[in-house]
Structure formats: C-alpha cells, structure tokens
Design a protein around this motif. Structure first.
Motif, mmCIF file in Angstrom:
data_model
loop_
_atom_site.group_PDB
_atom_site.id
_atom_site.type_symbol
_atom_site.label_atom_id
_atom_site.label_comp_id
_atom_site.label_asym_id
_atom_site.label_seq_id
_atom_site.Cartn_x
_atom_site.Cartn_y
_atom_site.Cartn_z
ATOM 1 N N PHE A 1 -10.294 19.269 38.686
ATOM 2 C CA PHE A 1 -11.152 20.675 37.536
ATOM 3 C C PHE A 1 -12.361 20.893 38.666
ATOM 4 O O PHE A 1 -12.575 21.458 38.501
ATOM 5 C CB PHE A 1 -11.344 20.385 36.262
ATOM 6 N N GLY B 1 -0.214 21.222 27.610
ATOM 7 C CA GLY B 1 -0.187 21.686 29.016
ATOM 8 C C GLY B 1 1.262 20.407 29.274
ATOM 9 O O GLY B 1 1.623 20.088 30.384
ATOM 10 N N PRO B 2 2.458 20.915 28.427
ATOM 11 C CA PRO B 2 4.146 20.047 28.713
ATOM 12 C C PRO B 2 3.998 20.175 29.766
ATOM 13 O O PRO B 2 4.332 21.742 30.044
ATOM 14 C CB PRO B 2 4.489 20.179 27.673
ATOM 15 N N ASN B 3 4.969 19.359 30.729
ATOM 16 C CA ASN B 3 6.135 19.801 31.541
ATOM 17 C C ASN B 3 6.977 20.783 31.743
ATOM 18 O O ASN B 3 7.924 20.101 30.376
ATOM 19 C CB ASN B 3 5.426 19.248 32.802
ATOM 20 N N GLY C 1 4.098 23.662 32.253
ATOM 21 C CA GLY C 1 3.981 22.892 33.601
ATOM 22 C C GLY C 1 5.009 23.337 34.108
ATOM 23 O O GLY C 1 5.985 22.790 33.817
ATOM 24 N N GLN D 1 -7.082 13.776 35.360
ATOM 25 C CA GLN D 1 -7.371 15.180 36.272
ATOM 26 C C GLN D 1 -8.597 15.573 36.745
ATOM 27 O O GLN D 1 -9.468 17.100 36.858
ATOM 28 C CB GLN D 1 -6.700 16.152 35.651
ATOM 29 N N ASP E 1 -3.746 26.937 39.088
ATOM 30 C CA ASP E 1 -5.265 26.921 38.112
ATOM 31 C C ASP E 1 -6.041 28.155 38.637
ATOM 32 O O ASP E 1 -6.617 28.664 38.097
ATOM 33 C CB ASP E 1 -5.784 25.838 38.093
ATOM 34 N N HIS F 1 -0.348 26.490 28.217
ATOM 35 C CA HIS F 1 -0.319 26.886 29.954
ATOM 36 C C HIS F 1 0.978 25.215 30.143
ATOM 37 O O HIS F 1 0.468 24.437 30.418
ATOM 38 C CB HIS F 1 -1.579 26.053 30.406
ATOM 39 N N TYR G 1 -10.890 22.884 29.092
ATOM 40 C CA TYR G 1 -9.527 22.536 29.261
ATOM 41 C C TYR G 1 -9.341 21.260 28.454
ATOM 42 O O TYR G 1 -10.343 20.265 29.858
ATOM 43 C CB TYR G 1 -9.181 22.357 30.867
ATOM 44 N N ASP H 1 -7.392 25.649 26.554
ATOM 45 C CA ASP H 1 -6.471 25.259 27.017
ATOM 46 C C ASP H 1 -5.565 23.950 26.869
ATOM 47 O O ASP H 1 -6.469 23.016 27.606
ATOM 48 C CB ASP H 1 -6.768 25.402 28.973
ATOM 49 N N VAL I 1 -7.884 18.262 29.346
ATOM 50 C CA VAL I 1 -6.600 17.841 29.903
ATOM 51 C C VAL I 1 -7.182 15.642 30.107
ATOM 52 O O VAL I 1 -8.107 16.053 30.024
ATOM 53 C CB VAL I 1 -6.713 18.216 31.569
ATOM 54 N N TYR J 1 -0.273 23.129 41.780
ATOM 55 C CA TYR J 1 -1.029 23.124 41.000
ATOM 56 C C TYR J 1 -2.407 24.309 40.649
ATOM 57 O O TYR J 1 -2.776 24.694 40.003
ATOM 58 C CB TYR J 1 -0.433 21.939 40.367
ATOM 59 N N HIS K 1 0.718 13.878 26.270
ATOM 60 C CA HIS K 1 0.748 15.155 25.291
ATOM 61 C C HIS K 1 0.393 14.904 24.115
ATOM 62 O O HIS K 1 -0.736 16.646 24.163
ATOM 63 C CB HIS K 1 1.991 15.901 26.063
HETATM 64 N N1 ARG Z 1 1.075 20.333 33.370
HETATM 65 C C1 ARG Z 1 -0.146 19.751 33.240
HETATM 66 C C2 ARG Z 1 0.193 17.974 32.919
HETATM 67 O O1 ARG Z 1 1.113 17.326 32.687
HETATM 68 C C3 ARG Z 1 -0.990 20.012 32.385
HETATM 69 C C4 ARG Z 1 -2.169 21.174 32.887
HETATM 70 C C5 ARG Z 1 -3.188 21.470 32.167
HETATM 71 N N2 ARG Z 1 -3.963 22.875 32.076
HETATM 72 C C6 ARG Z 1 -4.103 23.099 33.507
HETATM 73 N N3 ARG Z 1 -4.936 24.625 33.262
HETATM 74 N N4 ARG Z 1 -4.159 22.730 34.625
HETATM 75 O O2 ARG Z 1 -0.801 17.043 33.509
#
Ligand code: ARG
Length: 587
Positions: free
Chosen positions: A354, A121-123, A160, A350, A327, A158, A344, A118, A346, A323, A132
């Motif tokens: 997790f 992870g762009p939003n 966002g 974060q 997840d 994945h 993950y 995973d 990331v 979020y 990212h």
């Molecule tokens: N979209 C999230 C961010 O920009 C990252 C996602 C990571 N993956 C996940 N399964 N939470 O911070």
C-alpha cells in the motif's frame, strides 16, 4: 455540548482570563475516579512555559473560573493537576440533555466526507478463511462508525479475481479435463451455462495448482501464459473466469450474509480491467513509468526513506498485469467516483504494497493531493500454538465451518447457564447464532487491530468477563427491566440528581460516549468502543444491584432510574450496532 467540552471551554476561558491560551484548559476524565470526576492538567504545561510554580498557577486558574456553583469541588492536586467534581444537579442536567438528543450527544463529522471502505477482500475460487475474517469484522465496524458520525460511506468487497491464481486454476482444470471446450482455441461457442466446477472443487484444486507451478517451471510458464491470455480476452478463458467468479461469489454472499456483513459494492480487481492498458500507457508517456528489464515500473523511493522502497511493478515483462496494477487503476476509478477518503482494511503484511501504491498514485496524479488514502492494518488470528490459526488437520478453516463452531459453542454455553431453556427451539437457535457471532466479533474487536490475538472460543463465548455475550446479556437485562416495569404501568421520567454512587458512576460513564466515538474515529480503531461498551455494561450492572428499581418508594426517583436504564440501553445499542453485534430481545 458534551460535559467534557463544556468543562474544557470553561477552563479554557479561565486560562485566558489570567493571560494564557485557552488550549491549556483541556479537561479529561479523572485518572483517580475515587478522588474526582474530571481533571485538567494544563497548569503543569503552562507553568513550565512561563517559569511559574504549577500549583500556584493551578490555584489561580481555579480562582478565575466564572461559575463555581457548577462544582462540588475544585482542588489542586499533586504537582499541579486540577481535580474537578461537578455537582449532582449538573450531572443530572447533562444526562437529561443527552437523553433528549436523538444523537445522544454524538458530534457529527464536519465536513461530512464521501468515504470508501475496502474490506473483506476474499479471493475468487477459494473459500474464505479466518484470514479474511478480521478484514470483514473490522471493516464492517469502521464503516458503521463513520456512518454514525455522518460521513457518506460505501463498503466495497474488492474481490481478488484477476491475477495469477486464476491462470493457475485454468491450467489445473485443463490438466484434469482437457476435453472441455474452454481450452480449444478453435471453438467458437457458445460455452456451457453450467460451471464445470463447484467452489469446493476450486478450493480443492487451488493448492494443487500452486504446488504444481512451484514444482515445475514449465507449469509456472503455462499459468503465466493463461493469465496473460485471460487478461487479453481469450474467449474460453473468459467463460471459465465467469464460472469461477459466479460459484465463488455465490458462496461468499452467503457467508457474509450469515456474518451480518453488507457490502454496497461487489467490485473486484477485474472491474478495472479496461483501465489497465490506458493507465500504463499514460504513465509511460508521461515518463512516470519506465521500462526495466522488459517490465514497466514506477519508482516510488524517496531520499528520506529509512527502509528500502522497491519500485511498483505495473506489468511483467510479458505484459501481464499484477495486484499493484489493479490497485492503482481501482484508485483512479475511486477518485473519479468522488471519494474523499479510502480506507483499506487489509492484513498488516501488505503494508509495503500500500505504501508503494499510494506513492505511485500521488506521483502519477491518479488521485488529488487532498484525497485521503489509509492502510488500516491488522494483525493475525493465532491458534493455541501462537501461530496463525489453522484446523486440527493443519488446514485453513473455512468461514462457514467457523460460524458453525462458534454457534455450537454458544449453544452449549446457553445450556450450561440455563439461559433461554424454555424458549421455542427456533428462538433458541437464533439466540445461539447471535451469541456465537457476538462472541466471535467481540473477541476480535476487543483487541487493538494491529495486535495479533489468540483465538480462544471458550473465553469468547463466556457470559462473564470482557466478552460479546456479557454485553448481549447486559442489553437483554436492560430490555427486560423496561418490559417488566412497563407491564406494571411504570414509565421513564425526568432525570433527578443522583444520590447513590453507582448511579452517579453510570451517569459519568454514559456521558463519555461522544469522546469514545471521537477517539475511535480518530484512531480508526473499534476496540475503543469495545472497551467502552464493556465499561458501560459493567457500570450498569453495579447500578442495577445498588438501585432497586421495583421496590423504590419515591416515584420521581424510580422514573428517573428507568430513564437511566433506557438511556444505557440506547448507548449500548449504538455501540453494539457499531461493532456489528446483534443482541436478542430476551434470553
Ligand atoms: N484479495 C486480497 C487478499 O486476499 C485483499 C484485497 C485488499 N484490497 C485491496 N484493494 N488490495 O490479500
């Protein structure tokens, strides 16, 4: 079998012969390459355990080695190390087997797992930025690495695309264009097929929307309500969501393609929407989730925790999801899809999230006990001021602009070094792009993922030092030697024992490939490969300077050297590919 495994086995057998466990026989590359090729340190530990003198024990181990014809020397050194130097024919044999093996001696993973990475992870609704970038570069490399050793690996972006930011954007758009049909609760459709905003429009709106909700509790409440309505299927909002989604994904696909990053799955938070309510219900019925001030939470703290471990929030008091909910539901889907391991990739910040999600998933049996869940954390990319990288104007740099910046910088470097000067313009541009991206990716991957690093485009694009362009240049040089000699009718041939020290060093270096791969897999860290690739390129350059292939009179030696060039190119090729870096054919 790799030379290190072969030696470890022989030393293990020797330990067994004198009454110790075979584990003591582990052999590693020498700390002092000028003294020996390899070393075995087991006598120190074994002696300590048995109250013996380590140097004496080391000598006994050497005496118990069954085939000493393999060794040019075996010596006891220091407090009881064994220094190991193999003979030149042994080296040549191992290089030949490596060359004969399509897998270059890389050991296949056993068992082969079904893995999901995973990353990216762009939003939605925001242009991607350098934040990212690391997720994308590291994730892509880990995916390729795990595939290389034979795991079945899928990469999932994945997105966002389901939380509060969407609600905030809806409200922002409404305040600007209240006349649009999406906001009219009585409108029955159909909605326009054309998006009311572009991605640039969304990117501009988003920070404004965030400010607005921060400044005014009423606006915050409206955004929350919009998020809730969206998640509960309000048609106008869903139609808007689809537009936001489509314009975002269109640009993101382009960005990732330009970066040479490929996802197998373009799923996101929204993908699991239908699972959210049933999951929360099940956990509530099983008393795993409980109500707390109107919200639904899962306690995940453990008596042995040293730090505070807050509960995982599943729904806010208004029933909207977060979020953490998506997840957890995504994990449910991944478990059903049969993944053995999920990585993950990331941001380290974060980590707590997790930790909570993984604990809740185990507590709630969302995943089986033996399913692996790992947060592959990474640090930040910093600017010259030591703070997270921003543009000069203080804004966040868009990925597309970043790609342009590195490509331009690479173009200037090519000019300076007078590389590729006479090539057709299109090829030059292509080379500049490859070098720019290579610089960017290697600049990232050469750091351990958990360290922060300084974004220094001048250093990254240099053709000297530990850089992507240095490796790409090495690959080009190897290809050009093979091309030129082929034109003269010279072909690679069987490997003969080395006679020159630079040649021997290169062989020893190449033979370390299987261990470098194993290590990178074990610690989930591509910088191990970046470092090793740099050493391969450097040893190759020394070999190339010391061994004049074209003028070599001995045809067998010349053919062996060419085979070594070819093998070095294959090794460097595997490494660059795994790092996600392309090399030009010439430059
Ligand atoms: N979209 C999230 C961010 O920009 C990252 C996602 C990571 N993956 C996940 N399964 N939470 O911070």
């Amino acid at each position: 079998m790799s030379i290190i495994s072969d030696l470890s086995q022989r030393f293990g057998d020797a330990f067994v012969r004198i009454g110790f466990e075979s584990d003591w026989g582990m052999v590693v590359p020498s700390q002092r390459p000028e003294l020996a090729h390899y070393q075995c340190n087991g006598a120190l530990g074994a002696a300590q355990r048995s109250g013996r003198d380590p140097r004496e024990l080391a000598a006994e181990v050497i005496g118990a080695i069954d085939d000493d014809s393999l060794f040019a020397s075996l010596d006891v050194a220091g407090p009881g190390f064994i220094n190991i130097t193999v003979t030149d024919p042994v080296l040549a044999d191992h290089i030949q087997s490596m060359d004969d093996d399509e897998q270059l001696g890389i050991r296949p993973a056993d068992p082969s797992l079904k893995v999901l990475v995973d990353y990216g992870g762009p939003n939605m609704s925001k242009s991607m930025h350098v934040g990212h970038l690391r997720a994308s570069i590291i994730g892509e490399s880990l995916k390729r690495l795990l595939r290389l050793v034979g795991h079945h690996v899928d990469g999932d972006i994945h997105l966002g695309d389901w939380g509060m930011p969407v609600g905030q954007l809806i409200i922002e758009l409404e305040s600007r264009h209240p006349e649009l049909p999406y906001f009219d609760p009585d409108y029955t459709g159909p909605y326009p097929t054309e998006s009311p905003v572009t991605l640039d429009g969304l990117s501009e709106m988003y920070p404004v929307a965030v400010e607005r909700t921060k400044a005014d509790p009423n606006e915050a409440e409206r955004s929350r309500q919009a998020t809730f309505d969206l998640q509960n299927g309000r048609p106008g909002y869903l139609a808007l969501w689809q537009h936001f989604h489509d314009v975002s994904v269109e640009e993101q696909r382009r960005d990732f393609e330009d970066l040479g990053i490929e996802f197998d799955l373009w799923r996101g938070e929204s993908t699991v929407h239908d699972r959210l309510a049933p999951l929360v219900d099940r956990l509530t019925n099983e008393n795993i989730a409980i109500e707390s001030d109107g919200a639904v939470i899962v306690e995940v703290a453990d008596p042995s925790d040293k730090k505070e471990m807050p509960p995982l929030l599943l729904t806010r008091s208004d029933g909207s999801y977060l979020y953490s909910t998506t997840d957890l539901a995504t994990l449910e889907q991944r478990a059903e899809d049969g993944y053995d391991l999920v990585l993950y990739v990331v941001d380290a910040r974060q980590g707590l999230h997790f930790d909570q999600v993984f604990r809740a998933a185990r507590r709630a049996s969302v995943v089986a006990d033996d399913m692996g869940l790992e947060h592959i954390a990474f640090g930040t990319v910093n600017g010259p001021d030591g703070k997270p990288f921003k543009t000069r104007e203080g804004g966040i740099l868009r990925l597309a602009d970043l790609i342009e910046i590195v490509t331009d910088a690479a173009g200037r470097r090519l000019d300076e070094a007078e590389i590729a000067r006479e090539y057709p313009a299109a090829e030059r541009d292509e080379i500049a792009t490859m070098v720019g991206l290579g610089a960017l990716k290697f600049g990232d991957l050469s750091n351990h993922r958990t360290s922060n690093y300084l974004f220094d485009i001048d250093r990254f694009t240099s053709f000297e030092g530990k850089t992507g362009p240095y490796l790409q240049y090495g690959s080009v040089r190897m290809q050009s030697i093979l091309r030129r000699t082929a034109e003269l009718g010279l072909e690679p041939g069987p490997i003969v024992p080395p006679t020159v020290s630079a040649e021997r060093d290169l062989m020893l270096r190449l033979l370390r490939l299987p261990e470098a791969i194993d290590r990178a897999v074990d610690v989930r860290a591509p910088n191990v490969l970046a470092e090793y690739a740099y050493e391969v390129a450097t040893d190759f350059n020394r070999f190339y300077e010391a061994c004049h292939i074209l003028s070599e009179k001995d045809a067998a030696r010349q053919a062996s050297w060419l085979a070594l060039v070819d093998l070095a190119l294959r090794v460097l090729g595997v490494l660059l590919h795994t790092l996600g870096i392309e090399a030009p054919e010439r430059m």
